[in-house]
Design a protein around this motif. Structure first.
Motif, PDB file in Angstrom:
ATOM      1  N   ASP A   1       0.388  -1.000   0.300  1.00 15.73           N
ATOM      2  CA  ASP A   1       0.019   0.048   0.252  1.00 15.73           C
ATOM      3  C   ASP A   1       0.797   0.940  -0.227  1.00 15.73           C
ATOM      4  OD1 ASP A   1      -2.474  -1.274   0.241  1.00 15.73           O
ATOM      5  OD2 ASP A   1      -1.186  -1.483   2.416  1.00 15.73           O
ATOM      6  N   GLU A   2       0.392   2.091  -0.282  1.00 15.40           N
ATOM      7  CA  GLU A   2       0.684   3.930  -0.276  1.00 15.40           C
ATOM      8  C   GLU A   2       0.972   4.089   1.083  1.00 15.40           C
ATOM      9  OE1 GLU A   2       0.865   8.024  -2.224  1.00 15.40           O
ATOM     10  OE2 GLU A   2      -0.592   6.143  -3.510  1.00 15.40           O
ATOM     11  N   LEU A   3       2.174   4.705   1.613  1.00 18.31           N
ATOM     12  CA  LEU A   3       2.452   4.857   2.967  1.00 18.31           C
ATOM     13  C   LEU A   3       2.652   6.534   3.380  1.00 18.31           C
ATOM     14  CD1 LEU A   3       4.572   1.739   4.491  1.00 18.31           C
ATOM     15  CD2 LEU A   3       1.416   2.843   4.313  1.00 18.31           C
ATOM     16  N   THR A   4       2.413   7.039   3.388  1.00 16.01           N
ATOM     17  CA  THR A   4       3.194   8.833   3.552  1.00 16.01           C
ATOM     18  C   THR A   4       4.374   8.650   5.377  1.00 16.01           C
ATOM     19  OG1 THR A   4       1.577   9.099   6.414  1.00 16.01           O
ATOM     20  CG2 THR A   4       1.166   9.573   4.276  1.00 16.01           C
ATOM     21  N   VAL A   5       4.956   9.219   4.779  1.00 16.32           N
ATOM     22  CA  VAL A   5       6.765   9.415   5.392  1.00 16.32           C
ATOM     23  C   VAL A   5       5.991   9.485   7.409  1.00 16.32           C
ATOM     24  CG1 VAL A   5       8.487  10.445   6.467  1.00 16.32           C
ATOM     25  CG2 VAL A   5       7.807  10.233   3.343  1.00 16.32           C
ATOM     26  N   ASP A   6       5.061   9.563   7.366  1.00 16.03           N
ATOM     27  CA  ASP A   6       4.707  10.516   8.921  1.00 16.03           C
ATOM     28  C   ASP A   6       4.484   9.131   8.938  1.00 16.03           C
ATOM     29  OD1 ASP A   6       3.909  12.369  10.872  1.00 16.03           O
ATOM     30  OD2 ASP A   6       2.376  12.002  10.871  1.00 16.03           O
ATOM     31  N   ALA A   7       3.495   8.799   8.934  1.00 16.86           N
ATOM     32  CA  ALA A   7       2.753   6.837   9.105  1.00 16.86           C
ATOM     33  C   ALA A   7       4.489   6.364   9.628  1.00 16.86           C
ATOM     34  CB  ALA A   7       2.429   6.408   8.348  1.00 16.86           C
ATOM     35  N   VAL A   8       5.153   6.580   8.664  1.00 19.47           N
ATOM     36  CA  VAL A   8       6.016   5.438   8.697  1.00 19.47           C
ATOM     37  C   VAL A   8       7.539   5.706   9.540  1.00 19.47           C
ATOM     38  CG1 VAL A   8       8.597   4.719   7.711  1.00 19.47           C
ATOM     39  CG2 VAL A   8       6.824   4.901   6.116  1.00 19.47           C
ATOM     40  N   ARG A   9       7.445   7.205   9.899  1.00 19.98           N
ATOM     41  CA  ARG A   9       8.320   7.797  11.449  1.00 19.98           C
ATOM     42  C   ARG A   9       7.942   7.117  12.380  1.00 19.98           C
ATOM     43  NH1 ARG A   9       8.649  13.082   8.851  1.00 19.98           N
ATOM     44  NH2 ARG A   9      11.114  13.153   7.990  1.00 19.98           N
TER      45      ARG A   9
ATOM     46  N   ALA B   1       5.622   4.541  12.591  1.00 22.33           N
ATOM     47  CA  ALA B   1       5.441   3.422  13.010  1.00 22.33           C
ATOM     48  C   ALA B   1       7.268   2.929  13.923  1.00 22.33           C
ATOM     49  CB  ALA B   1       5.235   2.409  12.043  1.00 22.33           C
ATOM     50  N   ILE B   2       8.182   3.802  13.118  1.00 24.89           N
ATOM     51  CA  ILE B   2       9.237   3.267  13.093  1.00 24.89           C
ATOM     52  C   ILE B   2      10.015   4.115  14.944  1.00 24.89           C
ATOM     53  CG2 ILE B   2      11.804   3.807  13.092  1.00 24.89           C
ATOM     54  CD1 ILE B   2      11.353   4.037  10.022  1.00 24.89           C
ATOM     55  N   ASP B   3       9.636   5.289  15.225  1.00 25.89           N
ATOM     56  CA  ASP B   3       9.838   5.930  16.214  1.00 25.89           C
ATOM     57  C   ASP B   3       9.307   4.728  17.020  1.00 25.89           C
ATOM     58  OD1 ASP B   3      11.618   8.052  17.196  1.00 25.89           O
ATOM     59  OD2 ASP B   3      10.344   9.194  16.837  1.00 25.89           O
ATOM     60  N   ALA B   4       8.147   4.552  17.570  1.00 24.56           N
ATOM     61  CA  ALA B   4       6.978   3.202  18.465  1.00 24.56           C
ATOM     62  C   ALA B   4       7.559   1.781  18.481  1.00 24.56           C
ATOM     63  CB  ALA B   4       5.708   3.595  17.866  1.00 24.56           C
ATOM     64  N   PHE B   5       8.492   1.701  17.071  1.00 23.02           N
ATOM     65  CA  PHE B   5       8.872   0.569  17.337  1.00 23.02           C
ATOM     66  C   PHE B   5      10.398   0.242  18.216  1.00 23.02           C
ATOM     67  CE2 PHE B   5      11.142  -3.237  15.150  1.00 23.02           C
ATOM     68  CZ  PHE B   5      10.550  -4.535  14.967  1.00 23.02           C
ATOM     69  N   PRO B   6       9.809  -0.625  19.638  1.00 26.37           N
ATOM     70  CA  PRO B   6      11.252  -0.734  20.380  1.00 26.37           C
ATOM     71  C   PRO B   6      12.356  -1.191  20.196  1.00 26.37           C
ATOM     72  CG  PRO B   6       9.763  -2.954  20.278  1.00 26.37           C
ATOM     73  CD  PRO B   6       9.066  -1.409  19.812  1.00 26.37           C
TER      74      PRO B   6
END
Length: 345
Positions: free
Chosen positions: A259-267, A269-274
């Protein structure tokens, strides 16, 4: 397990073994008894852990009698002693490439696929350092939308080739700056017929060439990613490069999702990832660099941007300490996870 485990470190005198010791101290990893094991050449050496002096013992099959957790720093000795230790009831967490693609051995990054630990048969494999660092950035994206394609170029520090790699870069740099001839002996790999200088150079080969002119290191990234994400359909192209950096790998990654993802969503998700942190502020020239990610637990991700031509693709840059998260820390986290979930008996 109610009592604290008996722990053995195999390869205690090497770079990863020493990192195990530092992390056990830093993270206050519990043990009732600790054994430091190495080859006969290092037997008899004295090492201090948590203020207590230990004598390094020669590693033999019987060394693992009564041991609950074996932290294996890697190397060819794993092939011989891994099954022997497991036979004696020791849970082996192995840092070599020996068991990674064995279908009976889980290949685990605790933040990525902890559920695979449950089906171990006495041995759990630690992935390749470059695969771990990449997946710490990509798993949160994969959770948002399944990954379809990865193109990765790595910038791998010389410590990935052990202490000898570090010494080689230091010696060659000194020689070059004095106007003397550089004497490469290790890189790209000690086992290869030809060696090239790494000081002021880049070597686009890590390990030997295998099928279709990809290197063994490149194919590890392909095969291990497929195994851990449980999806062989992901198209992966890797180019692995040794760079004149002492410690901490970096990677440039193109990732295409369903799917198409926004940079904000990716950012987010990564920041919330332990274990992953976003360090991404182009206006302030902020992005991850090996010099500053060395000695850190987390992998740092920056330069997150949409691909110019494919709306379903994101480009990013990741850097992480390959001796820590890429090796010793990941293995110790597997042991911590097992203790926390009462999986060691």
């Amino acid at each position: 397990m109610t009592k604290e485990p008996v722990v053995a470190i195999l390869g205690a005198t090497g770079a990863v073994g020493q990192e195990f010791i530092r992390l056990i101290e830093e993270r206050k990893f519990p043990y009732s008894k600790l054994k430091l094991l190495a080859s006969y050449r290092s037997a008899g050496k004295k090492m201090t852990v948590n203020g207590e002096e230990y004598t390094v013992e020669e590693a033999k099959p019987e060394s693992f009698d009564g041991v609950d957790i074996g932290l294996f720093a890697g190397g060819s000795i794993s092939k011989e002693l891994g099954p022997e230790a497991a036979k004696r009831g020791c849970i082996v967490i192995d840092n070599s490439s020996t068991f990674r693609m064995d279908p009976n051995v889980p290949l685990v990054v605790p933040e990525v696929n902890p559920e695979d630990i449950a089906w171990h048969k006495g041995i759990i494999a630690n992935p390749n350092c470059s695969t771990i660092i990449m997946l710490m950035a990509l798993k949160p994206i994969h959770d948002l939308s399944p990954i379809k394609r990865i193109i990765v170029s790595t910038y791998q520090a010389v410590s990935g080739a052990g202490k000898e790699g570090i010494d080689e870069l230091r010696d060659e740099t000194e020689a070059y700056l004095k106007g003397e001839e550089m004497q490469p002996k290790i890189l790209p790999s000690k086992s290869l017929p030809k060696h090239y200088p790494i000081a002021f150079n880049l070597i686009p080969q890590i390990d030997k060439f295998v099928e279709k002119d990809y290197t063994k290191e490149e194919m590890k990234m392909v095969n291990e990613t497929h195994k851990m994400l449980h999806d062989d359909s992901i198209a992966i192209t890797a180019t692995t490069v040794r760079v004149p950096v002492f410690r901490s790998h970096a990677e440039s990654v193109y990732v295409e999702t369903a799917d198409e993802l926004t940079v904000d969503a990716v950012r987010k998700a990564i920041d919330a990832f332990p274990g992953a942190q976003v360090q991404d502020n182009p206006a302030e020239m902020e992005y991850p660099m090996p010099l500053f990610t060395s000695e850190k637990y987390d992998c740092y991700v920056g330069r997150i941007r949409k691909d110019l031509y494919n709306p379903k693709a994101i480009n990013l840059w990741v850097s992480g300490d390959q001796i820590r998260k890429g090796a010793a820390l990941n293995a110790l986290q597997i042991a911590e996870y097992m203790l926390a979930h009462d999986m060691i008996h």
